[in-house]
Motif scaffolding. Structure first.
Motif, short mmCIF file in Angstrom:
data_model
loop_
_atom_site.label_atom_id
_atom_site.label_comp_id
_atom_site.label_asym_id
_atom_site.label_seq_id
_atom_site.Cartn_x
_atom_site.Cartn_y
_atom_site.Cartn_z
N GLU A 6 5.82 -13.93 4.05
CA GLU A 6 5.76 -12.41 4.40
C GLU A 6 5.35 -12.67 5.84
OE1 GLU A 6 4.43 -9.99 0.48
OE2 GLU A 6 2.83 -11.02 1.80
N ARG A 46 8.93 -2.89 5.48
CA ARG A 46 8.90 -3.02 4.06
C ARG A 46 8.69 -4.65 3.80
NH1 ARG A 46 6.72 -1.43 -0.53
NH2 ARG A 46 8.10 -1.45 -2.34
N ALA A 48 8.85 -7.48 0.67
CA ALA A 48 8.23 -7.66 -0.52
C ALA A 48 7.88 -6.49 -1.14
CB ALA A 48 7.35 -8.91 -0.82
N ASP A 49 6.63 -6.39 -1.72
CA ASP A 49 5.86 -5.24 -2.19
C ASP A 49 5.17 -4.50 -1.14
OD1 ASP A 49 7.34 -5.45 -4.83
OD2 ASP A 49 5.82 -6.93 -5.76
N ASN A 50 4.90 -4.91 0.08
CA ASN A 50 4.34 -4.39 0.96
C ASN A 50 4.80 -3.49 1.75
OD1 ASN A 50 1.78 -5.92 0.15
ND2 ASN A 50 2.80 -7.62 0.99
N THR A 51 4.34 -2.37 2.37
CA THR A 51 4.59 -1.45 3.31
C THR A 51 3.78 -1.76 4.46
OG1 THR A 51 5.52 0.11 1.61
CG2 THR A 51 5.19 0.92 4.17
N LYS A 73 -1.68 1.51 1.87
CA LYS A 73 -2.09 1.69 0.59
C LYS A 73 -2.55 3.09 0.09
CE LYS A 73 -3.70 -3.25 1.06
NZ LYS A 73 -5.22 -4.19 0.88
#
Length: 110
Positions: A6, A46, A48-51, A73
């Motif tokens: 990331e 954005r 992977a699963d992170n913003t 989060k």
């Protein structure tokens, strides 16, 4: 905490803080609020699963690009997990050397 993969992705995207990045069709990163964004601008990444929210950008006059991002989060920006990313300096590129020199002589402006 971001993974190495990331972080590598962020390092590749940091060049997009430059408003002249590639072509007019590509979006650029900014730290503006959502309601201030222009058509070519974005303030979230954005991966992977992170913003991540872009909270600060620096586009230097000699080719430096940098940004600080923090994860979003539960709809809130988590400022305790800030990541700072900067484009690398390529010693074979005169413009990169000028930026590095300028940064050392203007530390207070960063």
């Amino acid at each position: 905490m971001l993974t190495d993969k990331e972080l590598k992705t962020l390092n590749e995207q940091v060049y997009q803080v430059d408003p002249n990045y590639k072509s007019k069709s590509q979006k650029v990163y900014t730290n503006k609020d959502d309601d201030e964004l222009k058509e070519r601008e974005r303030n979230r990444i954005r991966i992977a699963d992170n913003t991540l929210k872009v909270i600060s950008v620096k586009n230097g006059k000699w080719g430096f690009q940098g940004m600080a991002v923090a994860p979003v989060k539960g709809g809130h920006v988590d400022y305790s997990q800030v990541t700072v990313v900067a484009a690398g300096t390529d010693p074979s590129q005169p413009i990169d050397l000028l930026e590095a020199f300028d940064a050392t002589t203007n530390i207070g402006s960063l």
